[in-house]
Design an enzyme around this catalytic site. Structure first.
Site, PDB file in Angstrom:
ATOM      1  N   CYS A 261      -1.376   9.270   2.449  1.00  0.00           N
ATOM      2  CA  CYS A 261      -1.366   8.702   0.932  1.00  0.00           C
ATOM      3  C   CYS A 261      -2.396   9.279   0.167  1.00  0.00           C
ATOM      4  CB  CYS A 261      -1.359   7.289   0.996  1.00  0.00           C
ATOM      5  SG  CYS A 261      -2.339   6.492   1.883  1.00  0.00           S
TER       6      CYS A 261
ATOM      7  N   GLU B  54       0.954  -1.169  -0.020  1.00  0.00           N
ATOM      8  CA  GLU B  54      -0.091  -0.140  -0.107  1.00  0.00           C
ATOM      9  C   GLU B  54       1.010   1.245   0.049  1.00  0.00           C
ATOM     10  OE1 GLU B  54      -3.295  -0.314  -0.525  1.00  0.00           O
ATOM     11  OE2 GLU B  54      -3.473  -2.164  -0.358  1.00  0.00           O
TER      12      GLU B  54
END
Length: 487
Positions: A288, A254
């Site tokens: 993110c 991720e």
């Protein structure tokens, strides 16, 4: 800290967690980014300690996997209860060690508890299927634990981004070796260790070992580690993925994002500004899923920019521990200097600094860059700071082209009063997460979370994807007696 009832300093100071609190190969100071104050010190693990932990975890995992499903569920339920009971102390650790605002820390603590509750339901879920076969043969496909899962977690949402892997992995019968970022090892590692220690998790199943790159490399190469779940930068993720692949380990990556929020000309202006400010400035942009580009239709661009600049100027910057502020400190000087470099390079490439751009200590001003072209560094690079990059577009086709002009593909969002138009546009976006009439920073724990392109390796974590990620299929057949084969 106001209270240490849950995680007393004496418990973890100079130590790490191996089922019990133990010394490491060295120590590192715990520093509050808002003030520079030393909060204590953690122990650091070396590759030898990683190897011992992985071997211990592999031995402990066998009994854990064969334990009654409700035994595992009870530990997860108790950990969730403890997280609720000690919520305030956990929030304050997030504020002080990671520089989170009170709002962000409260949200993170809440989703952390929710992740534990959701994981507690996994042990009682169906773990397989009965498949058709020939008469007299029982044909089964069942999910089995992987063994030991190595989790490498980041600094930005340190508690939740570790727990979202640790909790389901344990619930499904695995053991875990967690390497939290050393900058946030207390709130992103030792809080988790303490929750499971007090919840009665058998010793040896969870190891929390802060460490440097050598410790991470040891985790990816250790023969007792079956899987790596990594959350962090794309650059580091490429190295982790390469190493895990070389050792034939399952890997979940991720990674970063340069996420676009598209504001169409029929959007409610005030709602568009509110969504933009949240997506860009939450946790100083160190997420993110942060809104890395704000794509605004040209007919409303000037008015939007004016309002966004006013919003940025209104945001209070300060120490989150002192009260409600909108912008806290960046995690360290390296991240601050990275942001300052991109802002300077963006201006040199023709962008206009509409507001902000400066900093004091680790406090970076809420910033707005306009006139950003597609060849500008600010258009492509992940900044990880409170910087809004505003780009005009003319047509819906151009908005799609601009949004997809990135190696990343994590999260995108569209704000419009015409849902049909937004959905039609959204179908053409290359992204793992898509939000219509919302901003880019979203996670509800029960959803599969993952990006495409340089934002991940096609895996997802969370919700229905957790069983897929943290188990593997085993095919099993049963006959009443062995057949007599003709040779």
């Amino acid at each position: 800290m106001a209270t240490h009832a849950f995680l007393p300093t004496a418990t973890w100071s100079g130590k790490l967690f191996e089922g019990q609190w133990s010394p490491g190969a060295g120590t590192q100071d715990v520093v509050e980014p808002a003030t520079g104050e030393r909060l204590g010190e953690i122990a650091m693990a070396d590759p030898a300690q990683i190897a011992r932990a992985a071997a211990t975890a592999a031995n402990a995992q066998r009994d854990w996997a064969s334990a009654p499903y409700d035994t595992r569920a009870q530990v997860l339920r108790r950990a969730a209860q403890l997280a609720e009971e000690h919520n305030d102390e956990i929030v304050q650790w997030l504020v002080r060690e990671s520089g989170s605002t009170q709002l962000k820390a409260g949200f993170e603590a809440k989703v952390n508890t929710k992740a534990l509750h959701e994981a507690a339901a996994l042990p009682s879920r169906s773990i397989g299927e009965v498949l058709p076969s020939e008469p007299g043969r029982l044909n089964l496909a069942r999910r089995r634990p992987l063994g030991v899962v190595g989790v490498i977690a980041p600094f930005n949402f340190p508690l939740y981004l570790a727990m979202r892997a640790v909790a389901p992995a344990l619930a499904l019968g695995n053991a875990v070796v967690l390497k939290p970022d050393p900058r946030t090892a207390v709130c992103g590692g030792f809080v988790i260790a303490r929750l499971f220690e007090l919840a009665g998790l058998p010793a040896g199943l969870l190891h929390v070992l802060p460490g440097d790159g050598a410790a991470g490399a040891a985790l990816t190469s250790d023969p007792n580690i079956a899987m790596i779940q990594f959350t962090g930068s794309t650059g580091a993720g490429r190295k982790v993925g390469e190493a895990a692949g070389r050792h034939l380990k399952k890997v979940s990556l991720e990674l970063g994002g340069k996420n676009s929020l598209i504001v169409l000309d029929d959007a409610d202006m005030d709602l568009a500004i509110a969504n933009t400010a949240w997506g860009v400035y939450l946790h100083q942009g160190q997420i993110c899923m942060a809104t890395g580009r704000v794509l605004v239709q040209r007919s409303i661009h000037a008015r939007f920019l004016e309002k966004l600049v006013a919003k940025a100027k209104s945001l209070k910057v300060g120490n989150p521990a002192d009260g409600e502020v909108a912008i806290g400190p960046l995690i360290n000087a390296q991240q601050r200097d990275h942001a300052a470099r991109i802002v300077a390079e963006a201006q040199a490439a023709g962008a206009t600094l509409a507001t902000g751009g400066g900093y004091k200590d680790l406090y970076f001003e809420p910033t707005v860059l306009s006139d950003v072209s597609r060849d500008n560094p600010a258009f492509h690079e992940e900044i990880f700071a409170p910087v809004a990059v505003v780009v005009p577009f003319d047509t819906d086709d151009e908005a799609v082209e601009l949004a997809n002009d990135s190696e990343y593909g994590l999260s995108m969002a569209i704000v419009s009063s015409n849902v049909g138009r937004a959905l039609k546009l959204g179908e053409r976006l290359r992204t793992g997460l898509l939000h219509i009439n919302d901003q880019t920073v979203n996670d509800e724990v029960i959803n599969p979370f993952g990006g495409v392109g340089a934002s991940g390796n096609g895996t997802s974590i969370g919700g229905p994807s957790n069983i897929d990620e943290f188990t593997q299929w085993q095919w099993m057949t049963v006959k009443g007696e062995a057949p007599a084969y003709p040779i």
